[in-house]
Structures are given as structure tokens and as C-alpha cells.
Design a protein around this motif. Sequence first.
Motif, short mmCIF file in Angstrom:
data_model
loop_
_atom_site.label_atom_id
_atom_site.label_comp_id
_atom_site.label_asym_id
_atom_site.label_seq_id
_atom_site.Cartn_x
_atom_site.Cartn_y
_atom_site.Cartn_z
N TRP A 168 0.89 -1.08 0.04
CA TRP A 168 0.05 -0.01 0.11
C TRP A 168 0.94 1.25 0.10
CZ3 TRP A 168 -1.54 -3.70 3.59
CH2 TRP A 168 -2.56 -4.66 3.54
N ASN A 169 2.09 1.25 -0.28
CA ASN A 169 2.89 2.31 -0.29
C ASN A 169 3.01 3.27 1.06
OD1 ASN A 169 3.77 2.00 -2.91
ND2 ASN A 169 2.77 3.86 -3.83
N VAL A 170 2.92 2.12 2.06
CA VAL A 170 2.69 3.00 3.31
C VAL A 170 4.27 3.05 4.10
CG1 VAL A 170 2.27 3.08 5.77
CG2 VAL A 170 0.67 2.34 3.99
N VAL A 171 4.83 4.31 4.03
CA VAL A 171 6.44 4.43 4.59
C VAL A 171 6.07 4.35 6.27
CG1 VAL A 171 8.31 5.67 4.52
CG2 VAL A 171 6.69 5.95 2.53
N GLN A 172 7.09 3.52 6.89
CA GLN A 172 6.99 3.42 8.25
C GLN A 172 8.37 2.87 8.42
OE1 GLN A 172 6.73 0.25 8.24
NE2 GLN A 172 5.85 0.29 6.29
N ARG A 173 8.65 2.53 9.72
CA ARG A 173 10.00 1.67 9.97
C ARG A 173 9.65 0.63 10.93
NH1 ARG A 173 12.39 2.14 14.56
NH2 ARG A 173 13.41 4.09 15.25
N PRO A 174 10.02 -0.62 10.90
CA PRO A 174 10.35 -1.57 12.00
C PRO A 174 11.00 -1.02 13.30
CG PRO A 174 11.44 -2.51 10.09
CD PRO A 174 11.24 -0.94 9.70
N SER A 175 10.48 -1.37 14.38
CA SER A 175 10.98 -0.94 15.45
C SER A 175 12.73 -1.41 15.58
CB SER A 175 10.49 -1.55 16.77
OG SER A 175 10.88 -2.69 17.12
N LEU A 176 13.53 -0.48 16.25
CA LEU A 176 14.75 -0.78 16.35
C LEU A 176 14.89 -2.42 17.10
CD1 LEU A 176 16.57 2.54 17.64
CD2 LEU A 176 16.17 1.69 15.27
N TRP A 177 14.12 -2.77 17.74
CA TRP A 177 14.15 -4.06 18.24
C TRP A 177 13.42 -5.22 17.42
CZ3 TRP A 177 14.24 0.55 20.93
CH2 TRP A 177 15.06 0.56 21.88
N GLY A 178 12.97 -4.68 16.20
CA GLY A 178 12.49 -5.61 15.32
C GLY A 178 10.90 -6.34 15.26
N THR A 179 10.43 -5.94 16.71
CA THR A 179 9.34 -6.69 17.02
C THR A 179 7.97 -5.94 16.45
OG1 THR A 179 9.16 -5.59 18.91
CG2 THR A 179 10.29 -7.85 18.85
N SER A 180 8.04 -4.64 16.20
CA SER A 180 6.86 -3.85 16.05
C SER A 180 7.05 -2.91 14.75
CB SER A 180 6.27 -3.06 17.25
OG SER A 180 7.47 -2.34 17.73
N VAL A 181 6.13 -2.17 14.40
CA VAL A 181 6.36 -1.08 13.45
C VAL A 181 6.19 0.40 13.99
CG1 VAL A 181 5.48 -0.07 11.29
CG2 VAL A 181 5.95 -2.51 11.35
N ARG A 182 6.73 1.13 13.82
CA ARG A 182 6.80 2.79 14.32
C ARG A 182 5.96 3.38 13.31
NH1 ARG A 182 11.58 6.75 15.01
NH2 ARG A 182 11.36 6.88 12.85
N PHE A 183 4.79 4.21 13.76
CA PHE A 183 4.05 5.24 13.01
C PHE A 183 4.15 6.31 13.44
CE2 PHE A 183 1.96 0.89 12.54
CZ PHE A 183 1.95 0.68 11.19
N SER A 184 4.49 7.46 12.65
CA SER A 184 4.43 9.00 13.07
C SER A 184 3.35 9.41 12.66
CB SER A 184 5.94 9.58 12.66
OG SER A 184 6.99 8.72 12.95
N LEU A 185 2.70 10.30 13.31
CA LEU A 185 1.39 10.67 12.86
C LEU A 185 1.71 12.42 13.00
CD1 LEU A 185 -0.80 8.62 15.07
CD2 LEU A 185 -0.62 8.44 12.74
N ALA A 186 2.16 12.90 11.90
CA ALA A 186 2.59 14.19 11.59
C ALA A 186 1.59 15.18 11.32
CB ALA A 186 3.80 14.20 10.58
#
Length: 391
Positions: free
Chosen positions: A350-368
Motif C-alpha cells: 500500500w505504499n505506506v512508509v514507516q519503519r520496523p522498531s529498532l528491536w524488530g518486533t513492532s512497526v513505528r508510525f509517526s502521526l505528523a
Amino acid sequence: MTTVGSIRGDFPTLAEWRHFNCGGMAPMPKSVGAELLRVPTEVIAHGPNRLLMHEEEFLGIETARENLARFLGADADEIAFTLQFSTAVNIVVEGFGWKEGDHFIVTDQEHPALLIPLMNAARRFGLTYSRIPIAEDPEEMLASFDELWTDRTRLVAVSHVTTDSGTRLPVKEMTQRAHDRGAKVLYDGAHSVGQFALDLHDLNCDFYTLVGYKWLLGPYPSAALYIRRDQLDEIEVTWSGSRATKGGSVTMGTEDIEWIDGARRFEYGGQTFSYHTGMVEGMKYVEALGIDNVERHARDLTTLFHQGLADIPQATVMSPKNPVEATGICSVKLSNLSGVDFSKALRERWNVVQRPSLWGTSVRFSLACFIEEENVNELVGYIATLAREGA
Ligand SMILES: Cc1ncc(COP(=O)(O)O)c(C=O)c1O
């Protein structure tokens, strides 16, 4: 007045990508791009004469410094622009005047850009350190802070807002406690500056480091360091150059070194000036929206996001839900996918830009500030699909 969220036309890339990674690298508004190109465009057309003449007004650095200082609740002579975030950290950490056996405090969720210079100092100078566990309850963090304190603790170096969970730390109380015990504080402001209003004089921290390419919507890389005025001479200058001293000539000796008065002494040489003024152009964009509006908007979107996620049984929010500690950073774990696969699927499907957490378990979303409610609802829909079907 411009409404936060309805400004998407200023960010051409949003036509192509669903951008939830302001906490990584923000999309740039057109005005920042124009500022980045302003000086090079003139140099291409007319040559570098105005640069060679050190025309400060042409470069716009000093006006940018004043604007940034005002935005931070600081004075211009307390601000040094730096090439990178870690340059700002290294200026403080390497010039701190450590003695073997000194101790510092970090948290268990620091970004390597802060942590590695500290670990390097620990190795070089023979320091010890402790890590405060990040908790949703600020009282719990303050209790760990007190518990880990030693009579050799000299510096507390922590994120104002943590990189993965987006937890806002009780920095006011930490500053007070550290100062009462004769130690200093250095805050990593990568995720606070541009997310909510700051008043560094009121916070009374000794050092504050920030980047321009996240919540300030500026270019990568761009960064700055705040040093409270009375700390300027406490930090030893470890790197210097032609612009660090008041005078300076080809014949000068050690006795002639006299640092220029403000934090500019730490800039010491030629500057990536377009990146500094570009960062401040981004800051001006945020300021025009109203920093309190930006914060309120993020809070509303976060509430909406949490509500949507509550209907997805496989989803766990790894960020604070309490509005005092919560920010526009929201990390989400899916029980059926690793953070890496979750992240990859969102981007590829879906072209959603985000990144996996530094610990690799979750995904970080930024609500700007450029995200609208419908974007969040759409995102919840994609996450629900992945929770049901897998990647
Ligand atoms: C908490 C935090 N500090 C600092 C940085 C700056 O890192 P870099 O050195 O990659 O610019 C980041 C970037 O993601 C961050 O999240």
C-alpha cells in the motif's frame, strides 16, 4: 488560517506515498526545498562572490540561528548548528572533562546516535553507566532514576521523547533532581522539537541536541546543539578551526587562543549553511501552523489510531496511551507478523512508509501535521487486513 492536516499539497511526495515516517525522515515542504537551493542557485548564476565576502545576510545563518533559538526558548548565542546529530552529542560528551570512574545514566531505549558516543566515552575515559527502564508511568521512571544514582553520577543523557515507543520523559523533574545532586543533563530532542512547544530556559537543561529532518520537516542531515550559556566554558573545545577563535593568524601560538563568545565556537569551520537555513525554514513552516495545533492534531490522530487498533485482536500498541506521555509516535505489534514483515508488507502492498522498531518486533508510525483522519482510518484498514491474512 491553514488547518493542520489540510496542507498536503505542500508536500508533493504525498501523492505517491502514504507517509507515516516523520520520526525517521520527514517529507519536505516545497518551501524547504526552495531554501536549500537558494544559495547554490545564486552561486551557479553569479559565482561565489557573496559567499567569499562572508555576507552573513546572504547566507541567512544568523537570522536562522535567532529564529531557531526563539522557537526553542533559548538565546542565539547558545545555539551551534552541526552537520549531524552525533556531532552535537560528541561536542558535549568528548569535552565533558570526565574523570575515571565517573558514572552516567541513560535509558534502555536510547538511539545509537546518542548511545554510541556515550559508550565510546565510557571506554575511552573509564566511565560506568546505568540504564533506566522506560515505563509508561513517569513516577516509575523517576524511582529508577533515584535508585540508579551513585555519588559518581555526573551526567544524565536521555531522550526527551524515545525513538520507538515515543514516550515523553519527565525531563523537568529529572533536571531538578540531577541539578540538586550536582550533575548535568543532556537531552536528545530528535523527537520533541517540532512535536510540541519547548522552553529550554524554563527546562533549565544544560545541553539539548536536535535534528531538523524529522518533526521540523527540514533536510537530511541537519542538526543543532543548545548549550546553556553558563555551560559554554565548562565544555572543553575538542575540535577547533579557523572560525572558532576571536582572532587568529598564521603566526598565532597557544597563548593566543581565545574562543569566540557563543556556541558558534563549536562550529569552527566552513558550514553546510543551506542545510541549517533549510532546517529553520522547516521550523518556520511548523511555527506558521502553530506548534500547539500540531501537538493537538497528533493527539487527536493518536486517539483515533488507538481506537481503530482496539478492534484488531492481533494488534498491541507499544506506546503510551496516557496523553501526558503519548506523542505522535505510535508503535504497533502484530501477534502474527514480525515487525520486519509487517513493515515490508505495508510498504509493498500500500505504499505506506514507516519503519520496523529498532528491536524488530513492532512497526513505528509517526502521526505528523500533514496526516488527515482519513489517512489514519485507511491505515487501520491495512493493518486489519494483515492481521487477518498475514503478509
Ligand atoms: C532518538 C533519536 N536520536 C537521534 C537520532 C539521529 O540519528 P542520526 O545520527 O542517524 O541522524 C534519531 C534518528 O532516528 C533518533 O531517533
